[in-house]
Design a protein around this motif. Structure first.
Motif, PDB file in Angstrom:
ATOM      1  N   THR A 129     -12.934  -9.934  81.208  1.00 52.00           N
ATOM      2  CA  THR A 129     -12.614 -11.186  80.542  1.00 52.00           C
ATOM      3  C   THR A 129     -12.139 -10.945  79.117  1.00 52.00           C
ATOM      4  OG1 THR A 129     -14.314 -12.299  81.847  1.00 52.00           O
ATOM      5  CG2 THR A 129     -13.526 -13.452  79.886  1.00 52.00           C
ATOM      6  N   TYR A 130     -11.019 -11.554  78.778  1.00 52.76           N
ATOM      7  CA  TYR A 130     -10.514 -11.560  77.413  1.00 52.76           C
ATOM      8  C   TYR A 130     -10.740 -12.968  76.874  1.00 52.76           C
ATOM      9  CZ  TYR A 130      -7.352 -11.701  73.438  1.00 52.76           C
ATOM     10  OH  TYR A 130      -6.829 -11.858  72.172  1.00 52.76           O
ATOM     11  N   GLY A 143      -9.604   0.486  76.801  1.00 56.34           N
ATOM     12  CA  GLY A 143      -9.191   1.870  77.032  1.00 56.34           C
ATOM     13  C   GLY A 143      -8.922   2.151  78.499  1.00 56.34           C
ATOM     14  N   SER A 144      -8.965   1.100  79.334  1.00 63.39           N
ATOM     15  CA  SER A 144      -8.648   1.265  80.757  1.00 63.39           C
ATOM     16  C   SER A 144      -7.930   0.008  81.248  1.00 63.39           C
ATOM     17  CB  SER A 144      -9.920   1.514  81.572  1.00 63.39           C
ATOM     18  OG  SER A 144     -10.821   0.433  81.415  1.00 63.39           O
ATOM     19  N   TYR A 145      -7.274   0.151  82.394  1.00 63.81           N
ATOM     20  CA  TYR A 145      -6.481  -0.952  82.948  1.00 63.81           C
ATOM     21  C   TYR A 145      -7.375  -2.091  83.439  1.00 63.81           C
ATOM     22  CZ  TYR A 145      -2.913   2.658  82.850  1.00 63.81           C
ATOM     23  OH  TYR A 145      -2.065   3.637  82.439  1.00 63.81           O
ATOM     24  N   VAL A 146      -6.794  -3.284  83.472  1.00 70.49           N
ATOM     25  CA  VAL A 146      -7.496  -4.464  83.958  1.00 70.49           C
ATOM     26  C   VAL A 146      -6.947  -4.889  85.317  1.00 70.49           C
ATOM     27  CG1 VAL A 146      -7.921  -6.929  83.560  1.00 70.49           C
ATOM     28  CG2 VAL A 146      -8.079  -5.317  81.668  1.00 70.49           C
ATOM     29  N   TRP A 147      -5.648  -5.029  85.412  1.00 65.51           N
ATOM     30  CA  TRP A 147      -5.008  -5.639  86.576  1.00 65.51           C
ATOM     31  C   TRP A 147      -4.761  -4.598  87.664  1.00 65.51           C
ATOM     32  CZ3 TRP A 147      -6.014 -10.339  85.656  1.00 65.51           C
ATOM     33  CH2 TRP A 147      -6.026 -10.798  84.345  1.00 65.51           C
ATOM     34  N   ASN A 148      -5.241  -4.892  88.875  1.00 70.37           N
ATOM     35  CA  ASN A 148      -5.096  -3.969  90.002  1.00 70.37           C
ATOM     36  C   ASN A 148      -3.669  -4.000  90.542  1.00 70.37           C
ATOM     37  OD1 ASN A 148      -7.819  -3.209  89.950  1.00 70.37           O
ATOM     38  ND2 ASN A 148      -8.382  -5.011  91.136  1.00 70.37           N
ATOM     39  N   ASN A 149      -3.122  -2.813  90.769  1.00 68.32           N
ATOM     40  CA  ASN A 149      -1.755  -2.688  91.270  1.00 68.32           C
ATOM     41  C   ASN A 149      -1.620  -3.148  92.719  1.00 68.32           C
ATOM     42  OD1 ASN A 149      -1.397  -1.524  88.781  1.00 68.32           O
ATOM     43  ND2 ASN A 149      -1.036   0.529  89.549  1.00 68.32           N
ATOM     44  N   THR A 150      -2.682  -3.105  93.464  1.00 66.72           N
ATOM     45  CA  THR A 150      -2.631  -3.445  94.894  1.00 66.72           C
ATOM     46  C   THR A 150      -2.967  -4.901  95.188  1.00 66.72           C
ATOM     47  OG1 THR A 150      -4.908  -2.685  95.133  1.00 66.72           O
ATOM     48  CG2 THR A 150      -3.166  -1.083  95.615  1.00 66.72           C
ATOM     49  N   GLY A 151      -3.332  -5.641  94.154  1.00 69.24           N
ATOM     50  CA  GLY A 151      -3.642  -7.059  94.321  1.00 69.24           C
ATOM     51  C   GLY A 151      -4.747  -7.489  93.383  1.00 69.24           C
TER      52      GLY A 151
END
Length: 154
Positions: free
Chosen positions: A85-86, A118-126
């Motif tokens: 959450t942002y 420092g890490s991604y939030v949105w999943n590339n696969t959905g």
């Protein structure tokens, strides 16, 4: 005689006028009710996922204000399916403008704010992005499956 022949003409003219007013009324009676909504989402930053800040900054979500007045975003939240959450700080988005929320680290300036992760939030696969009001009510959402790395929601 004239009164009898004129009455149907007057009635026909009045009916035609009323009909034209009725057909134009919905357009003016229902003005555009714009507001905040999710726009473009770059859920897979271009290139390899290296976890560098350059790559993390290239992952972002646009929130667009299509309303007629500025909106103070303090307390609004952007959330994914996992629960990351942002929460917006005091930030105003002007009418007709867009704010871009970058996943990586940076200094909030202009139309760009940073999640400082420092890490991604949105999943590339959905995944599913949700824009939530300070009250907790869902304002907008947008989901995607495996795709091109970009989703345009509205």
């Amino acid at each position: 005689m004239r009164i009898r022949t004129a009455a149907p003409l007057v009635l026909a003219a009045a009916t035609a006028l009323a009909g034209s007013l009725l057909t134009s009324a919905p357009a003016s009676a229902a003005p555009h009710q714009g507001g905040l909504h999710l726009g473009k989402i770059q859920y897979d930053s271009p290139g390899k996922d290296t976890r560098t800040n350059t790559s993390l900054i290239a992952e972002y979500v646009d929130v667009h204000n299509s309303g007629r007045s500025a909106v103070q975003l303090k307390g609004y939240r952007l959330k994914d399916d996992t629960g990351y959450t942002y929460t917006f700080p005091g930030f105003t988005v002007a009418a007709g403008k867009t704010v871009r929320i970058h996943t990586g680290k940076g200094k909030n300036a202009g139309a760009h704010v940073y999640w400082n992760r420092g890490s991604y939030v949105w999943n590339n696969t959905g995944d599913k992005a949700r824009l939530i009001k300070p009250s907790g009510a869902l304002l907008d959402s947008c989901s995607w499956g495996k795709g091109t790395g970009v989703k345009v929601c509205h």
